[in-house]
Design a protein around this motif. Sequence first.
Motif, PDB file in Angstrom:
ATOM      1  N   HIS A  13       0.877  -1.178   0.000  1.00 34.06           N
ATOM      2  CA  HIS A  13       0.000   0.000   0.000  1.00 34.06           C
ATOM      3  C   HIS A  13       0.916   1.230   0.000  1.00 34.06           C
ATOM      4  O   HIS A  13       1.215   1.785   1.055  1.00 34.06           O
ATOM      5  CB  HIS A  13      -0.900  -0.019   1.246  1.00 34.06           C
ATOM      6  N   THR A  50      -4.357   5.194   9.100  1.00 36.93           N
ATOM      7  CA  THR A  50      -4.527   3.892   8.451  1.00 36.93           C
ATOM      8  C   THR A  50      -5.921   3.859   7.841  1.00 36.93           C
ATOM      9  O   THR A  50      -6.764   4.682   8.178  1.00 36.93           O
ATOM     10  CB  THR A  50      -4.312   2.720   9.430  1.00 36.93           C
ATOM     11  N   GLY A  91      -9.794  -7.716   4.565  1.00 38.99           N
ATOM     12  CA  GLY A  91      -8.566  -7.334   5.239  1.00 38.99           C
ATOM     13  C   GLY A  91      -8.714  -6.150   6.157  1.00 38.99           C
ATOM     14  O   GLY A  91      -9.629  -5.342   6.002  1.00 38.99           O
TER      15      GLY A  91
HETATM   16  C1  LIG Z   1      -6.627  -1.172   2.947  1.00 44.39           C
HETATM   17  C2  LIG Z   1      -6.083  -1.671   4.199  1.00 44.39           C
HETATM   18  O1  LIG Z   1      -6.791  -2.005   5.121  1.00 44.39           O
HETATM   19  C3  LIG Z   1      -4.622  -1.800   4.336  1.00 44.39           C
HETATM   20  O2  LIG Z   1      -3.909  -1.385   3.268  1.00 44.39           O
HETATM   21  C4  LIG Z   1      -4.188  -1.077   5.532  1.00 44.39           C
HETATM   22  O3  LIG Z   1      -4.660   0.229   5.412  1.00 44.39           O
HETATM   23  C5  LIG Z   1      -2.701  -1.098   5.676  1.00 44.39           C
HETATM   24  O4  LIG Z   1      -2.194   0.171   5.638  1.00 44.39           O
HETATM   25  P1  LIG Z   1      -1.207   0.636   6.780  1.00 44.39           P
HETATM   26  O5  LIG Z   1      -0.169  -0.418   6.882  1.00 44.39           O
HETATM   27  O6  LIG Z   1      -0.707   1.937   6.275  1.00 44.39           O
HETATM   28  O7  LIG Z   1      -1.999   0.766   8.044  1.00 44.39           O
END
Ligand SMILES: CC(=O)[C@@H](O)[C@H](O)COP(=O)(O)O
Length: 250
Positions: free
Chosen positions: A47, A113, A203
């Motif tokens: 991500h 996040t 997820g």
């Molecule tokens: C979409 C999702 O739930 C993940 O991509 C999560 O956001 C992880 O991202 P971080 O590791 O930046 O928290």
Amino acid sequence: MSRQHTALSVNVNKVALVRNTRHLGIPSVTRAATLCLQAGAHGITVHPRPDQRHVRTGDVFELGELLKAWPDREYNIEGNPFHNLLEVARDVKARGLPLHQLTFVPDSQGQFTSDHGWAFPSDAQRLMPVIAEARALGARVSLFMDPEPAQMAAAKAVGADRVELYTEPYAAAWHTAERDAQLERYRAAAQAALDVGLGVNAGHDLNRDNLGAFVRTVPGVAEVSIGHALIADALEMGYAETVRAYLACM
Ligand SMILES: CC(=O)[C@@H](O)[C@H](O)COP(=O)(O)O
Ligand SMILES: NCC(=O)COP(=O)(O)O
């Protein structure tokens, strides 16, 4: 009848987060991904947020090169198509790297996040052209969605192939009396998605405690992407043992 196989995609964001606190290249994101794939992970998720705080654009390309050597595994790239995601995807495609799945997430710039999915009908018009572009690049498109059954037909109508159900509310309810009610929400949302012809991913905050009940109860989960808890477990158990433990949960 046996349950459909659920793929495990390991999100390596948090390996990059630690790596980025020095200029030494350790821990190596590609080494982490290699060890997870060798242990049986079905894919790798990244991500690359616009603030580059963990996985960076260069990591996306290096992992793409790695995945070329693992043609039976999947590369899932997540992000906001109205920020940097499509630019990254175009570059991945131009370099001849695998571009299996793009997961569109409606995060703001610098978001702590991910904490919510797309909303219909308000997001429909702007999503249609970016979904079309992603599919033209050869990627499957998955939309990050809250577990709302009524939203699934709209996700299909804008051209998505799959939805990724945002599982943080389920994970947060795991140790509470709300657990079964949450599971029922996700079961109903997944069924609604399957009924309109969408694939189902899931997820966010899935872990070794809550994963098994989720994939046994929620129908048709094609893929879970797991990062934070899995990498935390790997700090104690190592990547290989950790991946095997998550696979055993499913
Ligand atoms: C979409 C999702 O739930 C993940 O991509 C999560 O956001 C992880 O991202 P971080 O590791 O930046 O928290
Ligand atoms: N799409 C969810 C993901 O990649 C990982 O989320 P988390 O396990 O880090 O919460």
